[in-house]
Design a protein around this motif. Structure first.
Motif, PDB file in Angstrom:
ATOM      1  N   ASP A 157       0.810  -1.286  -0.014  1.00 45.85           N
ATOM      2  CA  ASP A 157      -0.011   0.032  -0.115  1.00 45.85           C
ATOM      3  C   ASP A 157       0.881   1.219  -0.069  1.00 45.85           C
ATOM      4  OD1 ASP A 157      -2.495   1.296   0.138  1.00 45.85           O
ATOM      5  OD2 ASP A 157      -2.139   1.816   2.190  1.00 45.85           O
ATOM      6  N   ASN A 158       2.000   1.212   0.885  1.00 43.38           N
ATOM      7  CA  ASN A 158       2.726   2.490   0.886  1.00 43.38           C
ATOM      8  C   ASN A 158       3.619   2.691  -0.407  1.00 43.38           C
ATOM      9  OD1 ASN A 158       2.181   3.400   3.265  1.00 43.38           O
ATOM     10  ND2 ASN A 158       3.657   2.117   4.343  1.00 43.38           N
ATOM     11  N   ILE A 159       3.947   1.558  -1.205  1.00 38.51           N
ATOM     12  CA  ILE A 159       4.356   1.669  -2.583  1.00 38.51           C
ATOM     13  C   ILE A 159       3.478   2.646  -3.519  1.00 38.51           C
ATOM     14  CG2 ILE A 159       5.340   0.683  -4.659  1.00 38.51           C
ATOM     15  CD1 ILE A 159       6.124  -1.774  -2.795  1.00 38.51           C
ATOM     16  N   TYR A 160       2.350   2.228  -3.354  1.00 39.49           N
ATOM     17  CA  TYR A 160       1.346   2.927  -4.215  1.00 39.49           C
ATOM     18  C   TYR A 160       1.134   4.397  -4.108  1.00 39.49           C
ATOM     19  CZ  TYR A 160       0.933  -1.411  -6.807  1.00 39.49           C
ATOM     20  OH  TYR A 160       1.103  -2.722  -7.237  1.00 39.49           O
ATOM     21  N   ARG A 161       1.056   4.366  -2.458  1.00 35.13           N
ATOM     22  CA  ARG A 161       0.781   5.992  -1.858  1.00 35.13           C
ATOM     23  C   ARG A 161       2.007   6.851  -2.243  1.00 35.13           C
ATOM     24  NH1 ARG A 161      -2.595   6.383   2.293  1.00 35.13           N
ATOM     25  NH2 ARG A 161      -2.120   4.210   2.462  1.00 35.13           N
ATOM     26  N   MET A 162       3.138   6.225  -2.323  1.00 35.12           N
ATOM     27  CA  MET A 162       4.375   7.008  -2.489  1.00 35.12           C
ATOM     28  C   MET A 162       4.321   7.617  -4.014  1.00 35.12           C
ATOM     29  SD  MET A 162       6.099   7.493   0.167  1.00 35.12           S
ATOM     30  CE  MET A 162       4.918   7.141   1.399  1.00 35.12           C
ATOM     31  N   ASP A 163       3.616   7.012  -4.934  1.00 40.54           N
ATOM     32  CA  ASP A 163       3.777   7.202  -6.162  1.00 40.54           C
ATOM     33  C   ASP A 163       2.884   8.636  -6.349  1.00 40.54           C
ATOM     34  OD1 ASP A 163       4.815   5.190  -7.673  1.00 40.54           O
ATOM     35  OD2 ASP A 163       3.140   4.010  -7.860  1.00 40.54           O
ATOM     36  N   THR A 164       1.808   8.911  -5.362  1.00 38.53           N
ATOM     37  CA  THR A 164       1.121   9.937  -5.431  1.00 38.53           C
ATOM     38  C   THR A 164       1.913  10.983  -4.893  1.00 38.53           C
ATOM     39  OG1 THR A 164      -0.981   8.862  -5.135  1.00 38.53           O
ATOM     40  CG2 THR A 164      -0.886  11.042  -4.380  1.00 38.53           C
ATOM     41  N   TYR A 165       2.643  10.827  -3.679  1.00 39.39           N
ATOM     42  CA  TYR A 165       3.434  11.781  -3.251  1.00 39.39           C
ATOM     43  C   TYR A 165       4.376  12.180  -3.948  1.00 39.39           C
ATOM     44  CZ  TYR A 165       0.818  10.305   1.203  1.00 39.39           C
ATOM     45  OH  TYR A 165      -0.108   9.816   1.910  1.00 39.39           O
ATOM     46  N   ILE A 166       5.151  11.353  -4.654  1.00 45.60           N
ATOM     47  CA  ILE A 166       6.337  11.697  -5.564  1.00 45.60           C
ATOM     48  C   ILE A 166       5.619  12.645  -6.707  1.00 45.60           C
ATOM     49  CG2 ILE A 166       7.908  10.700  -7.432  1.00 45.60           C
ATOM     50  CD1 ILE A 166       7.997   8.158  -5.433  1.00 45.60           C
ATOM     51  N   ALA A 167       4.790  12.318  -7.382  1.00 41.21           N
ATOM     52  CA  ALA A 167       3.973  13.255  -8.600  1.00 41.21           C
ATOM     53  C   ALA A 167       3.849  14.581  -7.914  1.00 41.21           C
ATOM     54  CB  ALA A 167       2.784  12.379  -9.205  1.00 41.21           C
ATOM     55  N   ASP A 168       2.970  14.439  -6.735  1.00 36.62           N
ATOM     56  CA  ASP A 168       2.747  16.024  -6.042  1.00 36.62           C
ATOM     57  C   ASP A 168       4.044  16.472  -5.914  1.00 36.62           C
ATOM     58  OD1 ASP A 168       0.057  14.976  -5.943  1.00 36.62           O
ATOM     59  OD2 ASP A 168       0.319  14.738  -3.662  1.00 36.62           O
ATOM     60  N   ALA A 169       5.212  16.056  -5.373  1.00 41.69           N
ATOM     61  CA  ALA A 169       6.455  16.782  -5.184  1.00 41.69           C
ATOM     62  C   ALA A 169       6.916  17.306  -6.503  1.00 41.69           C
ATOM     63  CB  ALA A 169       7.352  15.937  -4.422  1.00 41.69           C
ATOM     64  N   GLU A 170       7.005  16.495  -7.684  1.00 37.33           N
ATOM     65  CA  GLU A 170       7.644  16.677  -8.866  1.00 37.33           C
ATOM     66  C   GLU A 170       6.860  17.893  -9.272  1.00 37.33           C
ATOM     67  OE1 GLU A 170       9.113  12.430 -10.475  1.00 37.33           O
ATOM     68  OE2 GLU A 170       7.134  12.933 -10.729  1.00 37.33           O
ATOM     69  N   GLN A 171       5.442  17.989  -9.310  1.00 39.19           N
ATOM     70  CA  GLN A 171       4.612  19.185  -9.818  1.00 39.19           C
ATOM     71  C   GLN A 171       4.978  20.281  -9.093  1.00 39.19           C
ATOM     72  OE1 GLN A 171       0.537  17.897  -8.918  1.00 39.19           O
ATOM     73  NE2 GLN A 171       0.529  17.271 -11.255  1.00 39.19           N
ATOM     74  N   ARG A 172       5.316  20.276  -7.879  1.00 38.33           N
ATOM     75  CA  ARG A 172       5.554  21.373  -7.204  1.00 38.33           C
ATOM     76  C   ARG A 172       7.350  21.699  -7.300  1.00 38.33           C
ATOM     77  NH1 ARG A 172       1.973  19.240  -4.074  1.00 38.33           N
ATOM     78  NH2 ARG A 172       0.204  20.265  -3.438  1.00 38.33           N
ATOM     79  N   GLY A 173       8.008  20.986  -7.857  1.00 38.63           N
ATOM     80  CA  GLY A 173       9.394  21.178  -8.214  1.00 38.63           C
ATOM     81  C   GLY A 173      10.382  20.878  -7.060  1.00 38.63           C
ATOM     82  N   ASP A 174       9.878  20.168  -6.064  1.00 38.17           N
ATOM     83  CA  ASP A 174      10.795  19.754  -4.886  1.00 38.17           C
ATOM     84  C   ASP A 174      11.376  18.549  -5.091  1.00 38.17           C
ATOM     85  OD1 ASP A 174      11.310  19.357  -2.142  1.00 38.17           O
ATOM     86  OD2 ASP A 174       9.408  20.333  -1.330  1.00 38.17           O
ATOM     87  N   SER A 175      12.430  19.034  -5.373  1.00 39.38           N
ATOM     88  CA  SER A 175      13.535  17.471  -5.888  1.00 39.38           C
ATOM     89  C   SER A 175      13.831  16.648  -4.470  1.00 39.38           C
ATOM     90  CB  SER A 175      14.459  17.826  -6.471  1.00 39.38           C
ATOM     91  OG  SER A 175      15.485  18.778  -5.735  1.00 39.38           O
TER      92      SER A 175
END
Length: 79
Positions: free
Chosen positions: A28-46
């Motif tokens: 579940d956390n693997i898939y949850r991190m996909d969302t968090y990674i995408a959110d951070a990418e959209q905000r440019g937060d490497s």
């Protein structure tokens, strides 16, 4: 005054149940991190992208280990 929330105990007292539960949480956390990674990418937060990716990889490793352990234990019980 803050009230501590007591975690509910498992209704099943079984080591394989506990292992399956941890496996499910890891996946579940693997898939949850996909969302968090995408959110951070959209905000440019490497920095967050890197951190969430590390967490995702740790969960992937834990999930793989849990699958192997569960498979071995179920095979041993089936003998």
């Amino acid at each position: 005054m803050a009230t501590a929330v007591k975690e509910q105990k498992s209704p099943v007292r079984d080591k394989n149940y506990d292992l399956i539960h941890v496996l499910q949480m890891s996946l579940d956390n693997i898939y949850r991190m996909d969302t968090y990674i995408a959110d951070a990418e959209q905000r440019g937060d490497s920095e967050l992208v890197t951190w969430f990716s590390k967490i995702q990889e740790n969960n992937r490793k834990a999930g793989d280990q849990a699958k192997q352990m569960l498979m071995q234990r179920l095979q041993q019980e089936g003998r």
